[in-house]
Design a protein around this motif. Structure first.
Motif, PDB file in Angstrom:
ATOM      1  N   ARG A  24      46.141  48.629  36.687  1.00  0.00           N
ATOM      2  CA  ARG A  24      45.534  47.691  37.639  1.00  0.00           C
ATOM      3  C   ARG A  24      46.121  46.296  37.447  1.00  0.00           C
ATOM      4  N   TYR A  26      46.070  42.077  39.460  1.00  0.00           N
ATOM      5  CA  TYR A  26      45.490  41.281  40.530  1.00  0.00           C
ATOM      6  C   TYR A  26      46.356  40.084  40.840  1.00  0.00           C
ATOM      7  N   VAL A  46      40.633  36.710  45.370  1.00  0.00           N
ATOM      8  CA  VAL A  46      41.339  37.642  44.495  1.00  0.00           C
ATOM      9  C   VAL A  46      41.680  38.922  45.253  1.00  0.00           C
ATOM     10  N   TYR A  48      42.971  42.707  44.443  1.00  0.00           N
ATOM     11  CA  TYR A  48      43.147  43.691  43.380  1.00  0.00           C
ATOM     12  C   TYR A  48      44.079  44.790  43.866  1.00  0.00           C
ATOM     13  N   SER A  50      46.808  48.361  42.361  1.00  0.00           N
ATOM     14  CA  SER A  50      47.242  49.214  41.258  1.00  0.00           C
ATOM     15  C   SER A  50      48.705  49.589  41.447  1.00  0.00           C
ATOM     16  N   HIS A  72      42.022  46.121  47.194  1.00  0.00           N
ATOM     17  CA  HIS A  72      40.741  45.456  47.474  1.00  0.00           C
ATOM     18  C   HIS A  72      40.931  43.953  47.577  1.00  0.00           C
ATOM     19  N   GLN A  74      38.546  40.472  47.299  1.00  0.00           N
ATOM     20  CA  GLN A  74      37.225  39.940  46.976  1.00  0.00           C
ATOM     21  C   GLN A  74      36.949  38.749  47.872  1.00  0.00           C
ATOM     22  N   LEU A  79      33.431  43.003  47.308  1.00  0.00           N
ATOM     23  CA  LEU A  79      34.721  43.626  47.077  1.00  0.00           C
ATOM     24  C   LEU A  79      34.984  44.546  48.266  1.00  0.00           C
TER      25      LEU A  79
END
Length: 156
Positions: A24, A26, A46, A48, A50, A72, A74, A79
């Motif tokens: 993961r 960010y 933020v 996110y 992977s 994702h 935020q 989220l």
């Protein structure tokens, strides 16, 4: 809507030597995400994601590759899942690697220094050229600007 460009600045560095699929990461949203004149996500939100693909080059032959997928966003305390284009980098071999490395470093530096359109140019060139280390591995350093697009509509 789908096709909306987004730009994020990597918070941590990722590379093919240490990180594998599933790791993961960010990034920080570099500009307001606006739709219909309304700010949907402010700059500094933020993002996110992977690593969905990571291959380390061999000592003699092979090519490194790295695929980053934002998953994702935020927004405030929420989220929200996002579907985006993947950010792909593929290493080159032999003398081509040296040229790609110099191009990527210059592009990333230009993007960070110039901001705005310079940053967009730096992100596109930096990812396309691959950020190669001396041993042929790929590294996306902290602070690198990456541009991608929403592949599906973002619904709140």
């Amino acid at each position: 809507p789908a096709g909306t460009p987004m730009m994020g600045r990597m918070h941590d560095s990722v590379n093919t030597r240490q990180h594998k699929a599933g790791h993961r990461f960010y990034m920080i949203l570099e500009g307001d995400l606006v739709s219909g004149g309304q700010t949907v996500a402010p700059r500094g939100s933020v993002i996110y994601g992977s690593i969905t693909g990571a291959n380390s080059s061999g000592r003699v032959v092979g090519r490194s590759s790295l695929v980053l997928t934002p998953t994702h966003l935020q927004i405030g305390s929420r989220l929200v899942p996002i579907t985006t284009s993947q950010i792909q980098a593929v290493g080159a071999q032999s003398a081509t690697g040296n040229t790609a490395r110099r191009t990527a470093r210059a592009a990333a530096s230009g993007g960070l220094a110039n901001g705005g359109s310079g940053a967009r140019t730096g992100a596109k060139v930096g990812v396309g050229a691959s950020l190669l280390t001396d041993d042929g591995q790929l590294q996306v350093p902290s602070g690198t600007l990456l541009e991608f697009q929403l592949a599906g509509d973002l619904t709140l």
